[in-house]
Design a protein around this motif. Structure first.
Motif, short mmCIF file in Angstrom:
data_model
loop_
_atom_site.label_atom_id
_atom_site.label_comp_id
_atom_site.label_asym_id
_atom_site.label_seq_id
_atom_site.Cartn_x
_atom_site.Cartn_y
_atom_site.Cartn_z
N UNK B 10 -40.52 12.64 -17.99
CA UNK B 10 -40.15 11.56 -16.98
C UNK B 10 -38.56 12.55 -16.44
N UNK B 12 -37.83 15.64 -16.83
CA UNK B 12 -37.90 16.84 -15.66
C UNK B 12 -38.02 16.27 -14.20
N UNK B 13 -38.98 14.89 -14.29
CA UNK B 13 -39.84 14.38 -12.60
C UNK B 13 -38.88 13.96 -11.89
N UNK B 14 -37.79 13.56 -12.19
CA UNK B 14 -36.20 12.50 -11.55
C UNK B 14 -35.42 13.45 -11.20
N UNK B 16 -35.67 17.13 -10.81
CA UNK B 16 -36.29 17.89 -9.75
C UNK B 16 -36.16 16.59 -8.13
N UNK B 17 -36.90 15.64 -7.59
CA UNK B 17 -36.99 15.03 -7.65
C UNK B 17 -35.16 14.62 -6.79
N UNK B 18 -34.65 14.44 -7.89
CA UNK B 18 -32.65 14.22 -6.98
C UNK B 18 -33.00 15.12 -6.39
#
Lengths: 265, 318, 264
Positions: B10, B12-14, B16-18
């Motif tokens: 979660x 990493x996902x968050x 990278x998204x940011x």
């Protein structure tokens, strides 16, 4: 009750009235659930063990399929608008059309639709199964509030992860658009990127992300409510899931209109 | 119960998204500009044409800044612009608003002038030109079209009248052919000329005119001569008479002659005689064809207009 | 026969649950029609009746999972009806319930299911919870099954995990909803023994809803029969056995015949 129920018109009227009352009740219950869920959000840090897996499911696990969708949507957008723009010799504007469409509308809406199908349906099916097999009751007897234990983590996960997902979808969609622009209309990547930079603003992206967050709230609350409201046997689970998906779709479309409308003021 | 792996996923996902969001924002907003020093300039326009805070400002197409504020000031629109430091805005430059009806992203463009011109002081007002928008242009085109249509009508009647004129038909025609009337007219004019001549020679004031019998007699004769003409005219006997009684003819004639004078004059100078214009049917037909084409073009524009609006609705909804 | 008088003295003296004039409709059906019932502390009460008589509904009212249309329920002298939120949860904490379908959370392991209430309560450390889980699983004869998933267990085992989960919360009252339904006789026997042990060894107040008369006679010291939304007869198993009420006679006749045959 029995008198008007005897005529055809009377029965129609009763059915219509009941349908309307049911709808109002559903909306009312959903609002209550939303309020309760927001209240329970204060306990988020104590419940990270439940919130994080949900975030993973909605965010990272949905990313591959979301990217696949987004890249093809980017292709189609570029193809459709490219043909039209070519007539005016404006192929380099494909970047603007694709990026603005993705950021403002298609990114949030398509992601919402995907999440409804993938996550919303699963949430309803899971919670509805728990309802009919008395697991929700079991939670209550163990002193566990189902809103805190089940709804709040899903709510927070949808609320936070949907916008993040939309960021990826926007990017991938734009890349898809760039690929088609280059392959079919001979627009160099740099021209495409410059065009995107010229037209796209942070405001466009931010509005799309706010939309996504609103959709996240709708999807999580509708899905959880339809699940919790399920009574009866296992047959009801399928019904509840269908119901939930349709309800979510319609709500997302309706709210999409109103949120968009809000910004035109 | 959340495993560290899940939390990591979660996270990493968050993050990278940011990062992606940050990068896109950085690119599209040119965040670096926030740290650049900027100079402020102003310009007044008649209409904002969809310009708003944050709209781009370009110098001959090159991005140099953005609109800080759009406000109303004494019946004009004041646009305040922030332009990158070091970009010279010189005297003689003027700003235009380039309207964008497709995406709703209008911008200000300032034209370049030779570098020998002096630089405008900071905060000063840049000259502006209100460029008509597409819809303005359509309206003007429409106006032009209708006046061209009127001109064609006039031309048409002029052609008819001129034809009749040449054939000696109608009042004016006879005026040209009827020798008798011409003589009488000439005599009257001669007599009048005599009087005028005497007057100019200083042979009498208004008083003298009354006392001097001979002069009076002359005048009388002139008047009586004129009377004869007037009587003839009032009887409506063709010629001038008709010219007086028939008002429409007069108006037609007047308009026709005015217009014709201009057009025909040019034509005569250019190609040849009046007769040629009148007889040359080809020229007229050419003109007709040109008109038809123009009308078609305008209608074409009208047909495109709603499409354009529709497209812009679709795009802006996305 | 124990009277069903409503003296305040009796309410506070050794009465765990008291139900007064409970009414409940379900989609136009008047299921509970003014039901009165008193359950004394430390006893095992069996509530019997035919399917659909409202036994399980009554049980869910006792623990506050559903709200009555009228009437009231007292738990240790405290009124349950009308309470919501924290106040309701405080009363519910004194209860544990073993569900008919065991109602284990399928996404959690056996150990997590048993320790669920404690983990969520966050009063005990992970290790303390693990110890309790191990102890309760041992009590129901399922040592070492902590890491299995409910899907891998048989119906009887699931039911025993359900009992372990109920015990883990260390409740004062345990409610059993059809504990032996759908189990083979051997497994039913084991569950019965387990329930009898709970009463005799752990001194818990238990309420058992069942239509298995065998189980009712073996595990309870008080039996109440629901018929047409009311308690029509209650008393000790012996009194029940000798009852001349035709409805009860009809209800237990099959078992009586069975029992006689066994006796022969």
């Amino acid at each position: 009750m029995s008198e008007p129920g005897k005529t055809k018109f009377g029965r129609c009227f009763i059915a219509l009235g009941n349908g309307l009352l049911n709808f109002f009740q559903t909306v009312g219950e959903m609002s209550q659930l939303l309020a309760a869920t927001i209240l329970w959000c204060r306990a988020v840090f104590k419940n990270l063990d439940k919130v994080l897996p949900q975030m993973g499911k909605i965010g990272a696990d949905t990313l591959p399929i979301a990217s696949l969708t987004a890249v093809f949507v980017g292709f189609v957008l570029a193809l459709q608008t490219g043909v039209a723009l070519k007539e005016f010799g404006q192929e380099e504007s494909i970047g603007a059309v694709v990026s603005l469409s993705m950021a403002r509308e298609l990114g949030p809406v398509l992601t919402a639709i995907l999440v409804i199908g993938r996550i919303g349906a699963a949430i309803t099916a899971e919670i509805a199964t728990m309802s009919v097999s008395e697991e929700i009751d079991a939670l209550k007897t163990l002193g566990i509030n189902p809103v805190r234990y089940l709804v709040m983590p899903r709510f927070l996960a949808c609320l936070t992860m949907l916008p993040v997902l939309v960021i990826y979808v926007n990017l991938v969609g734009m890349i898809g658009g760039a690929a088609v622009s280059k392959a079919n209309f001979g627009v160099p990547f740099m021209v495409y990127i410059e065009n995107v930079e010229e037209w796209l603003t942070f405001e466009d992206i931010a509005k799309g992300l706010v939309k996504a967050a609103v959709f996240g709230v709708i999807i999580s609350i509708v899905s959880c409510h339809r699940g919790l409201a399920t009574v009866g046997g296992p047959g009801e689970v399928g019904l509840a899931t269908t119901n939930s998906v349709v309800f979510s779709f319609v709500s997302v479309y309706i709210f999409n209109y109103f949120v968009t409308r809000l910004w035109l003021e | 119960m959340a495993s560290p792996a899940q939390a990591k996923k979660v996270g990493i996902f968050f993050i990278v998204g940011m990062v992606i969001l940050g990068l896109i924002t950085f690119r599209v907003e040119q965040v670096g500009r926030f740290f650049k020093k900027r100079d402020e300039y102003k310009a007044y326009f008649q209409g904002s044409k969809g310009l708003k805070r944050g709209s781009k400002v370009s110098l001959s197409g090159v991005n140099v800044g953005e609109v800080r504020n759009v406000s109303v000031e004494e019946g004009k629109i004041l646009v305040t612009m922030a332009i990158d430091k070091g970009i010279p805005i010189r005297e003689g430059s003027f700003a235009i608003i380039v309207p964008d009806f497709l995406f709703g992203k209008s911008y200000v463009d300032i034209n370049l002038v030779p570098p020998d011109r002096p630089r405008l002081p900071l905060g000063s007002v840049i000259d502006s030109v209100d460029v008509p928008g597409f819809s303005d242009m359509l309206v003007r085109f429409d106006e032009a079209m209708s006046s061209i249509e009127t001109l064609t009508e006039t031309l048409e009647s002029a052609r008819v009248i001129l034809a009749r004129l040449e054939n000696g038909e109608g009042a004016m025609g006879r005026l040209f052919t009827d020798e008798e009337i011409f003589d009488e007219l000439k005599e009257a004019v001669t007599n009048a000329n005599d009087i005028m001549g005497k007057m100019s020679r200083g042979e009498g004031t208004i008083g003298k005119l009354l006392e001097d019998d001979k002069l009076f007699e002359d005048l009388k004769e002139t008047v009586s001569n004129a009377n004869i003409i007037v009587a003839k005219m009032s009887k409506g006997e063709g010629t001038m008479g008709k010219l007086i009684t028939d008002e429409t003819l007069f108006t037609d004639l007047k308009g026709a002659v005015e217009n014709a004078n201009i057009i025909l004059g040019r034509m005569v100078r250019g190609e040849g005689t009046l007769g040629k214009l009148v007889r040359d049917e080809d020229l007229y037909e050419d003109l007709q064809n040109m008109m038809a084409n123009l009308t078609e073009t305008v209608n074409g524009f009208r047909a495109i207009m709603p499409q354009g609006a529709f497209t812009s609705v679709i795009y802006s909804s996305f | 026969m124990v009277g069903i008088g409503l003296d305040a003295k009796e309410t506070l003296n050794g009465t765990a649950i008291e139900v007064r004039q409970l009414h409940r409709w379900f989609r136009g059906n008047h299921v509970l029609r003014g039901l009165d019932l008193k359950i004394r502390e430390g006893t095992a009460t069996a509530i019997v009746g035919s399917s659909g008589a409202g036994k399980s509904v009554l049980l869910k009212h006792m623990i506050g999972l559903t709200k009555p249309d009228s009437g009231s329920i007292f738990v240790f002298g405290e009124e349950l009806t009308g309470k919501t939120g924290m106040a309701l949860e405080a009363i519910q904490r004194r209860f544990a319930m073993v569900f008919q379908g065991s109602a284990l959370l399928n996404s959690l392991t056996v150990g997590q299911n048993v320790g669920l209430g404690l983990t969520e309560e966050r009063r005990l450390s992970r290790k303390q919870v693990d110890d309790i889980v191990r102890e309760k699983l041992a009590l129901v004869g399922l040592e070492g099954k902590e890491s299995q998933l409910p899907g891998e267990l048989s119906g009887g085992m699931k039911k025993r995990v359900g009992i372990a989960r109920a015990l883990a919360m260390d409740p004062d009252i345990i409610l059993f909803d059809e504990p032996t339904t759908g189990l083979d006789p051997v497994m039913a026997e084991r569950i019965d023994t387990l329930m009898a042990d709970l009463k005799n060894k752990l001194r818990k107040t238990t309420v058992i809803v069942t239509h298995d008369m065998d189980s009712a006679f073996k595990t309870s010291d008080h039996i109440a029969m629901i018929y047409e939304g009311k308690i029509i007869e209650q008393g000790s198993p012996e009194e029940f056995w000798r009852s001349t009420n035709p409805t009860i006679e009809q209800f237990i006749s099959r078992f009586k015949r069975h029992g006689t045959e066994e006796g022969l």
